[in-house]
Design a protein around this motif. Structure first.
Motif, PDB file in Angstrom:
ATOM      1  N   ARG A  40      -7.004  -5.275  10.445  1.00  9.92           N
ATOM      2  CA  ARG A  40      -7.431  -4.764   9.141  1.00  9.92           C
ATOM      3  C   ARG A  40      -7.849  -3.316   9.314  1.00  9.92           C
ATOM      4  NH1 ARG A  40     -10.792  -8.668   5.018  1.00  9.92           N
ATOM      5  NH2 ARG A  40      -9.156 -10.228   4.700  1.00  9.92           N
ATOM      6  N   GLY A  41      -7.468  -2.507   8.383  1.00  7.96           N
ATOM      7  CA  GLY A  41      -7.836  -1.099   8.450  1.00  7.96           C
ATOM      8  C   GLY A  41      -7.482  -0.385   7.166  1.00  7.96           C
ATOM      9  N   VAL A  42      -7.264   0.914   7.264  1.00  4.64           N
ATOM     10  CA  VAL A  42      -6.883   1.718   6.104  1.00  4.64           C
ATOM     11  C   VAL A  42      -5.684   2.567   6.487  1.00  4.64           C
ATOM     12  CG1 VAL A  42      -9.223   1.790   5.154  1.00  4.64           C
ATOM     13  CG2 VAL A  42      -8.466   3.592   6.704  1.00  4.64           C
ATOM     14  N   TYR A  56       2.761   7.211   7.576  1.00  7.64           N
ATOM     15  CA  TYR A  56       1.373   6.760   7.604  1.00  7.64           C
ATOM     16  C   TYR A  56       1.147   5.875   8.828  1.00  7.64           C
ATOM     17  CZ  TYR A  56       0.819   8.371   2.787  1.00  7.64           C
ATOM     18  OH  TYR A  56       0.761   9.140   1.665  1.00  7.64           O
ATOM     19  N   TYR A  57      -0.106   5.823   9.234  1.00 10.37           N
ATOM     20  CA  TYR A  57      -0.518   4.885  10.282  1.00 10.37           C
ATOM     21  C   TYR A  57      -1.721   4.100   9.777  1.00 10.37           C
ATOM     22  CZ  TYR A  57      -4.310   8.182  11.436  1.00 10.37           C
ATOM     23  OH  TYR A  57      -5.410   8.999  11.383  1.00 10.37           O
ATOM     24  N   VAL A  58      -2.100   3.073  10.515  1.00  7.98           N
ATOM     25  CA  VAL A  58      -3.232   2.241  10.150  1.00  7.98           C
ATOM     26  C   VAL A  58      -4.395   2.557  11.087  1.00  7.98           C
ATOM     27  CG1 VAL A  58      -4.125  -0.108   9.914  1.00  7.98           C
ATOM     28  CG2 VAL A  58      -1.760   0.404   9.256  1.00  7.98           C
ATOM     29  N   ALA A  59      -5.485   3.055  10.523  1.00  5.66           N
ATOM     30  CA  ALA A  59      -6.710   3.276  11.297  1.00  5.66           C
ATOM     31  C   ALA A  59      -7.564   2.023  11.181  1.00  5.66           C
ATOM     32  CB  ALA A  59      -7.458   4.496  10.769  1.00  5.66           C
ATOM     33  N   LEU A  60      -7.743   1.311  12.299  1.00  2.93           N
ATOM     34  CA  LEU A  60      -8.492   0.066  12.270  1.00  2.93           C
ATOM     35  C   LEU A  60      -9.956   0.336  11.931  1.00  2.93           C
ATOM     36  CD1 LEU A  60      -7.021  -1.730  15.417  1.00  2.93           C
ATOM     37  CD2 LEU A  60      -6.184  -1.727  13.055  1.00  2.93           C
ATOM     38  N   ASN A  61     -10.541  -0.580  11.161  1.00  2.00           N
ATOM     39  CA  ASN A  61     -11.951  -0.428  10.795  1.00  2.00           C
ATOM     40  C   ASN A  61     -12.853  -0.585  12.013  1.00  2.00           C
ATOM     41  OD1 ASN A  61     -11.325  -0.080   8.034  1.00  2.00           O
ATOM     42  ND2 ASN A  61     -11.233  -2.305   7.740  1.00  2.00           N
ATOM     43  N   LEU A  62     -12.594  -1.616  12.823  1.00  2.13           N
ATOM     44  CA  LEU A  62     -13.363  -1.880  14.028  1.00  2.13           C
ATOM     45  C   LEU A  62     -12.432  -1.772  15.223  1.00  2.13           C
ATOM     46  CD1 LEU A  62     -15.479  -4.946  12.809  1.00  2.13           C
ATOM     47  CD2 LEU A  62     -16.175  -2.546  12.909  1.00  2.13           C
ATOM     48  N   VAL A  63     -12.865  -1.066  16.248  1.00  2.00           N
ATOM     49  CA  VAL A  63     -11.994  -0.801  17.393  1.00  2.00           C
ATOM     50  C   VAL A  63     -12.714  -1.162  18.687  1.00  2.00           C
ATOM     51  CG1 VAL A  63     -10.667   1.012  16.240  1.00  2.00           C
ATOM     52  CG2 VAL A  63     -12.785   1.605  17.432  1.00  2.00           C
ATOM     53  N   ALA A  98       0.820  -1.205   0.000  1.00  2.54           N
ATOM     54  CA  ALA A  98       0.000   0.000   0.000  1.00  2.54           C
ATOM     55  C   ALA A  98       0.858   1.260   0.000  1.00  2.54           C
ATOM     56  CB  ALA A  98      -0.931   0.000   1.211  1.00  2.54           C
ATOM     57  N   LEU A  99       1.985   1.215   0.730  1.00  5.04           N
ATOM     58  CA  LEU A  99       2.864   2.383   0.788  1.00  5.04           C
ATOM     59  C   LEU A  99       3.534   2.646  -0.552  1.00  5.04           C
ATOM     60  CD1 LEU A  99       4.557   1.894   4.278  1.00  5.04           C
ATOM     61  CD2 LEU A  99       2.853   3.609   3.648  1.00  5.04           C
ATOM     62  N   GLN A 100       3.675   1.627  -1.397  1.00  3.86           N
ATOM     63  CA  GLN A 100       4.298   1.797  -2.700  1.00  3.86           C
ATOM     64  C   GLN A 100       3.308   2.213  -3.783  1.00  3.86           C
ATOM     65  OE1 GLN A 100       6.305  -1.896  -3.506  1.00  3.86           O
ATOM     66  NE2 GLN A 100       7.842  -1.615  -1.885  1.00  3.86           N
ATOM     67  N   SER A 101       2.024   2.258  -3.455  1.00  3.09           N
ATOM     68  CA  SER A 101       1.025   2.646  -4.450  1.00  3.09           C
ATOM     69  C   SER A 101       1.043   4.154  -4.659  1.00  3.09           C
ATOM     70  CB  SER A 101      -0.363   2.188  -3.995  1.00  3.09           C
ATOM     71  OG  SER A 101      -0.728   2.835  -2.792  1.00  3.09           O
ATOM     72  N   SER A 102       0.366   4.598  -5.718  1.00  2.00           N
ATOM     73  CA  SER A 102       0.355   6.033  -6.038  1.00  2.00           C
ATOM     74  C   SER A 102      -0.485   6.830  -5.052  1.00  2.00           C
ATOM     75  CB  SER A 102      -0.178   6.242  -7.459  1.00  2.00           C
ATOM     76  OG  SER A 102      -1.486   5.692  -7.590  1.00  2.00           O
ATOM     77  N   GLN A 103      -1.502   6.215  -4.450  1.00  2.00           N
ATOM     78  CA  GLN A 103      -2.370   6.885  -3.483  1.00  2.00           C
ATOM     79  C   GLN A 103      -2.511   6.006  -2.240  1.00  2.00           C
ATOM     80  OE1 GLN A 103      -6.087   7.792  -5.450  1.00  2.00           O
ATOM     81  NE2 GLN A 103      -5.251   9.602  -6.446  1.00  2.00           N
ATOM     82  N   PRO A 104      -1.555   6.090  -1.325  1.00  2.00           N
ATOM     83  CA  PRO A 104      -1.633   5.233  -0.133  1.00  2.00           C
ATOM     84  C   PRO A 104      -2.778   5.608   0.810  1.00  2.00           C
ATOM     85  CG  PRO A 104       0.604   6.045  -0.510  1.00  2.00           C
ATOM     86  CD  PRO A 104      -0.310   6.845  -1.381  1.00  2.00           C
TER      87      PRO A 104
END
Length: 298
Positions: free
Chosen positions: A185-187, A229-236, A113-119
């Motif tokens: 899992r998150g974004v 970047y950090y990962v925001a979990l979908n469910l917390v 994801a970090l290597q993509s054009s829009q992380p």
């Protein structure tokens, strides 16, 4: 030879003693109006409309004498209104450009994801060892003041912070420390200052108002790189109650549920107040005679 005096009759002015239709004119003449050249000239002068006085230089030129206190206050208010409008406009642009997340989009690894054009907002999944330490970043959710809990997770190729969710200020000391291997899992979200009104962080006092990820990593003495970047979990479930909640900071529309169109309305409202203030300021100076506009000569 002198002319007889004129007297006024129903038929007009006639010489005294003259019979008009069988009637003699009155012997006592009334005062005859002076119809001489001087009288005629005077009547012409009276009838002639009075000419406008010449315009002075002060009346023909524009002038402006601002009220000192009102001017200073107006400039301060205009600056605040502009910044509020600019803040809402930035939120509108940010949320409008945020890509919509699709539930069908398969998550990828953090490295991919970090290597993509829009992380930003890219769905990811990760497995690693969680650090029991955490950083509390001040936040506001639904009018409640509290903290977002950021815990670092060590991966095969480095480490990354994970946003475990929001807790109210009263529950800040109830967040349990995690240890061992975790799978999330998150974004991906970029750590950035929210706006110009967000206070600066104080790493020395461990006071954080926005996720400055490199500085947060340094405060925990983490090595191997400081990700942007950090990962925001979908469910917390930061308090480990067994009841997960949706993390609003993982939403593609931003850290709250306000649609971008509403932010645009807020921006136009603040800027509209600024234009109204300019109108009131100008009208008040015109009314008090402190603002005059130049008049073109006729």
């Amino acid at each position: 030879m002198t002319k007889p005096p004129l007297v006024e009759t129903p038929e007009g002015w006639v010489p005294a003693g003259l019979k008009v239709r069988g009637k003699a004119s009155a012997t006592a003449p009334k005062a005859q109006p002076d119809v001489g050249p001087a009288s005629l000239a005077e009547s012409v002068l009276v009838a002639e409309p009075e000419a406008d006085p010449p315009k002075t230089a002060a009346e023909s030129k524009a002038s402006f004498r601002p009220m000192p206190v009102l001017t200073v206050l107006s400039i301060i208010c205009l600056g605040i209104l502009y910044m509020l409008g600019d803040w809402q406009w930035a939120k509108y642009v940010e949320k409008s450009r945020a890509p919509a997340l699709s539930t069908a989009t398969a998550p990828v690894s953090v490295a991919a994801a970090l290597q993509s054009s829009q992380p930003d907002y890219r769905p990811v999944e990760l497995t690693g060892l969680v650090d029991p330490r955490s950083v509390k970043v001040r936040a506001l959710r639904d009018g409640i003041s509290g903290y977002r809990i950021f815990s670092p997770v060590v991966l095969e190729d480095g480490w990354i912070f994970v946003d475990r969710g929001f807790v109210a200020e009263a529950d800040a000391n109830k967040v349990p420390a995690l240890s061992g291997q975790v799978s999330y899992r998150g974004v991906l979200r970029k750590g950035a200052k929210a706006n110009s009104f967000t206070p600066d962080n104080d790493p020395v006092l461990n006071v954080w108002f926005w996720p400055d990820l490199p500085a947060m990593g340094t405060s925990l003495k983490l090595t191997g790189g400081s990700p942007a970047y950090y990962v925001a979990l979908n469910l917390v479930d930061p308090l480990a109650t067994g009841q997960t909640q949706i993390n609003p900071w993982a939403d593609s529309k931003g850290a709250n549920q306000i649609p971008p169109e509403r932010h645009l309305g807020y921006a136009l409202t603040w800027w509209g107040f600024g234009f109204a203030l300019i109108g009131v300021y100008t009208g008040l100076h015109i009314r008090t005679g402190r603002l005059r506009f130049g008049r073109s000569p006729s």
